[in-house]
Design a protein around this motif. Structure first.
Motif, PDB file in Angstrom:
ATOM      1  N   MET A   1       0.822  -1.128   0.050  1.00 12.80           N
ATOM      2  CA  MET A   1      -0.069   0.151   0.086  1.00 12.80           C
ATOM      3  C   MET A   1       0.900   1.424  -0.117  1.00 12.80           C
ATOM      4  SD  MET A   1      -3.140   0.003   2.550  1.00 12.80           S
ATOM      5  CE  MET A   1      -4.554   0.753   2.081  1.00 12.80           C
ATOM      6  N   LYS A   2       0.429   2.139  -0.712  1.00  9.40           N
ATOM      7  CA  LYS A   2       1.354   3.372  -0.872  1.00  9.40           C
ATOM      8  C   LYS A   2       0.914   4.291   0.294  1.00  9.40           C
ATOM      9  CE  LYS A   2       0.619   6.847  -3.914  1.00  9.40           C
ATOM     10  NZ  LYS A   2       0.410   7.497  -5.128  1.00  9.40           N
ATOM     11  N   ARG A   3       2.123   4.955   0.805  1.00 12.46           N
ATOM     12  CA  ARG A   3       2.004   5.970   1.585  1.00 12.46           C
ATOM     13  C   ARG A   3       2.833   6.928   1.328  1.00 12.46           C
ATOM     14  NH1 ARG A   3       5.223   6.415   6.217  1.00 12.46           N
ATOM     15  NH2 ARG A   3       5.807   4.058   5.964  1.00 12.46           N
ATOM     16  N   ILE A   4       2.366   8.319   1.666  1.00 15.34           N
ATOM     17  CA  ILE A   4       3.069   9.309   1.490  1.00 15.34           C
ATOM     18  C   ILE A   4       3.984  10.023   2.701  1.00 15.34           C
ATOM     19  CG2 ILE A   4       2.867  11.920   1.009  1.00 15.34           C
ATOM     20  CD1 ILE A   4       1.827  10.003  -1.178  1.00 15.34           C
ATOM     21  N   ILE A   5       5.193  10.271   2.270  1.00 14.08           N
ATOM     22  CA  ILE A   5       5.952  10.726   3.294  1.00 14.08           C
ATOM     23  C   ILE A   5       6.297  12.302   3.168  1.00 14.08           C
ATOM     24  CG2 ILE A   5       8.395  10.896   4.103  1.00 14.08           C
ATOM     25  CD1 ILE A   5       8.762   8.011   3.048  1.00 14.08           C
ATOM     26  N   ASP A   6       6.055  12.891   4.290  1.00 11.01           N
ATOM     27  CA  ASP A   6       6.261  14.558   4.366  1.00 11.01           C
ATOM     28  C   ASP A   6       6.956  15.077   5.530  1.00 11.01           C
ATOM     29  OD1 ASP A   6       5.486  16.981   3.216  1.00 11.01           O
ATOM     30  OD2 ASP A   6       3.749  17.309   4.822  1.00 11.01           O
ATOM     31  N   THR A   7       7.759  15.819   5.401  1.00 16.03           N
ATOM     32  CA  THR A   7       8.481  16.402   6.462  1.00 16.03           C
ATOM     33  C   THR A   7       8.822  18.001   6.095  1.00 16.03           C
ATOM     34  OG1 THR A   7      10.498  16.362   7.833  1.00 16.03           O
ATOM     35  CG2 THR A   7      10.764  15.841   5.463  1.00 16.03           C
TER      36      THR A   7
ATOM     37  N   ASP B   1       6.188   1.991   0.078  1.00 18.18           N
ATOM     38  CA  ASP B   1       5.243   1.023   0.459  1.00 18.18           C
ATOM     39  C   ASP B   1       5.506   0.186   1.521  1.00 18.18           C
ATOM     40  OD1 ASP B   1       7.722  -0.574  -0.036  1.00 18.18           O
ATOM     41  OD2 ASP B   1       6.912  -1.652  -1.640  1.00 18.18           O
ATOM     42  N   GLY B   2       6.283   0.813   2.537  1.00 18.69           N
ATOM     43  CA  GLY B   2       6.477   0.093   3.856  1.00 18.69           C
ATOM     44  C   GLY B   2       7.692  -0.248   3.829  1.00 18.69           C
ATOM     45  N   SER B   3       8.579  -0.463   2.660  1.00 20.89           N
ATOM     46  CA  SER B   3      10.122  -1.057   2.812  1.00 20.89           C
ATOM     47  C   SER B   3      10.824  -0.386   1.547  1.00 20.89           C
ATOM     48  CB  SER B   3       9.862  -2.609   2.346  1.00 20.89           C
ATOM     49  OG  SER B   3       9.652  -2.675   1.042  1.00 20.89           O
ATOM     50  N   ILE B   4      10.283   0.073   0.747  1.00 20.22           N
ATOM     51  CA  ILE B   4      11.030   0.891  -0.249  1.00 20.22           C
ATOM     52  C   ILE B   4      10.518   2.239  -0.120  1.00 20.22           C
ATOM     53  CG2 ILE B   4      11.593   1.212  -2.757  1.00 20.22           C
ATOM     54  CD1 ILE B   4      13.021  -1.274  -1.709  1.00 20.22           C
ATOM     55  N   VAL B   5      11.698   3.443  -0.322  1.00 20.00           N
ATOM     56  CA  VAL B   5      11.338   4.701  -0.254  1.00 20.00           C
ATOM     57  C   VAL B   5      11.744   5.405  -1.629  1.00 20.00           C
ATOM     58  CG1 VAL B   5      11.488   7.191   0.648  1.00 20.00           C
ATOM     59  CG2 VAL B   5      11.295   4.951   2.338  1.00 20.00           C
ATOM     60  N   PHE B   6      10.753   6.072  -2.358  1.00 22.97           N
ATOM     61  CA  PHE B   6      11.221   6.715  -3.500  1.00 22.97           C
ATOM     62  C   PHE B   6      11.088   8.182  -2.895  1.00 22.97           C
ATOM     63  CE2 PHE B   6       9.563   2.785  -4.815  1.00 22.97           C
ATOM     64  CZ  PHE B   6      10.570   2.407  -5.838  1.00 22.97           C
ATOM     65  N   THR B   7      12.194   9.071  -3.110  1.00 24.70           N
ATOM     66  CA  THR B   7      12.166  10.446  -2.943  1.00 24.70           C
ATOM     67  C   THR B   7      11.858  11.079  -4.417  1.00 24.70           C
ATOM     68  OG1 THR B   7      14.426  11.078  -3.296  1.00 24.70           O
ATOM     69  CG2 THR B   7      13.949  10.202  -0.904  1.00 24.70           C
ATOM     70  N   ALA B   8      11.367  12.280  -4.068  1.00 18.98           N
ATOM     71  CA  ALA B   8      11.196  13.268  -5.384  1.00 18.98           C
ATOM     72  C   ALA B   8      12.488  13.841  -5.530  1.00 18.98           C
ATOM     73  CB  ALA B   8      10.101  14.154  -4.980  1.00 18.98           C
ATOM     74  N   GLY B   9      12.675  14.454  -6.998  1.00 19.06           N
ATOM     75  CA  GLY B   9      14.035  15.022  -7.011  1.00 19.06           C
ATOM     76  C   GLY B   9      14.061  16.269  -6.057  1.00 19.06           C
ATOM     77  N   GLN B  10      15.183  16.524  -5.317  1.00 19.45           N
ATOM     78  CA  GLN B  10      15.277  17.550  -4.499  1.00 19.45           C
ATOM     79  C   GLN B  10      16.309  18.618  -5.285  1.00 19.45           C
ATOM     80  OE1 GLN B  10      13.409  17.800  -1.618  1.00 19.45           O
ATOM     81  NE2 GLN B  10      12.605  16.218  -2.532  1.00 19.45           N
ATOM     82  N   LEU B  11      15.708  19.626  -5.200  1.00 17.66           N
ATOM     83  CA  LEU B  11      16.478  20.947  -5.582  1.00 17.66           C
ATOM     84  C   LEU B  11      17.111  21.468  -4.585  1.00 17.66           C
ATOM     85  CD1 LEU B  11      13.851  22.640  -7.877  1.00 17.66           C
ATOM     86  CD2 LEU B  11      15.623  21.290  -8.648  1.00 17.66           C
ATOM     87  N   PRO B  12      18.262  22.311  -4.818  1.00 19.62           N
ATOM     88  CA  PRO B  12      19.017  22.891  -3.752  1.00 19.62           C
ATOM     89  C   PRO B  12      18.195  24.068  -3.107  1.00 19.62           C
ATOM     90  CG  PRO B  12      19.982  23.571  -5.563  1.00 19.62           C
ATOM     91  CD  PRO B  12      18.802  22.751  -6.159  1.00 19.62           C
ATOM     92  N   MET B  13      17.177  23.714  -2.287  1.00 26.10           N
ATOM     93  CA  MET B  13      16.166  24.622  -1.742  1.00 26.10           C
ATOM     94  C   MET B  13      16.063  24.366  -0.156  1.00 26.10           C
ATOM     95  SD  MET B  13      12.231  25.234  -2.703  1.00 26.10           S
ATOM     96  CE  MET B  13      12.660  25.802  -4.405  1.00 26.10           C
ATOM     97  N   THR B  14      16.087  25.357   0.498  1.00 25.02           N
ATOM     98  CA  THR B  14      15.827  25.115   1.836  1.00 25.02           C
ATOM     99  C   THR B  14      14.866  24.781   2.377  1.00 25.02           C
ATOM    100  OG1 THR B  14      15.516  27.436   2.670  1.00 25.02           O
ATOM    101  CG2 THR B  14      17.930  26.874   2.338  1.00 25.02           C
ATOM    102  N   ALA B  15      14.477  24.174   3.687  1.00 25.72           N
ATOM    103  CA  ALA B  15      13.125  23.840   4.090  1.00 25.72           C
ATOM    104  C   ALA B  15      12.404  25.057   4.056  1.00 25.72           C
ATOM    105  CB  ALA B  15      13.101  23.171   5.440  1.00 25.72           C
TER     106      ALA B  15
END
Length: 126
Positions: free
Chosen positions: A1-7, A23-37
């Motif tokens: 089951m897909k779950r969204i990760i947000d921080t 899916d609970g075992s594999i994490v796929f991040t979106a492409g991260q730009l050089p941007m601060t939080a």
């Protein structure tokens, strides 16, 4: 089951995507730009600084899931100029000291918001 990760420790998604999914075992991040939080884009900084910020974002997302860079299986690095590969690689090595993940690094004609680098990762909790 897909779950969204947000921080809140990484830049918020600004489009129809999530910071990461799992899916609970594999994490796929979106492409991260050089941007601060806080949303400050570091596009005028060196590739070293941009790479570090992009990887700080990846790290923050992984930490939200209880993971770190040692859990990364694969990284894709997008550069707007492949001639900056060596500079990117020096900063990149700081985050993957032992047993680095598989990696692809490719030049693209342009990155969002005029950034010089964008980095995405796939990690496993297994």
């Amino acid at each position: 089951m897909k779950r969204i990760i947000d921080t809140p420790d990484a830049p918020a998604a600004v489009g129809a995507y999530s910071q990461a999914t799992t899916d609970g075992s594999i994490v796929f991040t979106a492409g991260q730009l050089p941007m601060t939080a806080d949303g400050e884009l570091l596009d005028d900084e060196s590739i070293t600084v941009q790479t570090r910020q992009s990887l700080e974002n990846v790290s923050a997302i992984l930490e939200e899931e209880g993971l770190n860079t040692e859990d990364v299986l694969k990284v894709t690095v997008y550069l707007d100029d492949i001639d900056s590969f060596d500079e990117m690689n020096e900063a990149y090595k700081e985050y993957f000291l032992d047993n680095p993940p598989a990696r692809s690094a490719v030049e693209v004609s342009e990155l969002p918001k005029g950034a010089g680098v964008e980095i995405e990762a796939v990690a496993s909790s297994e």
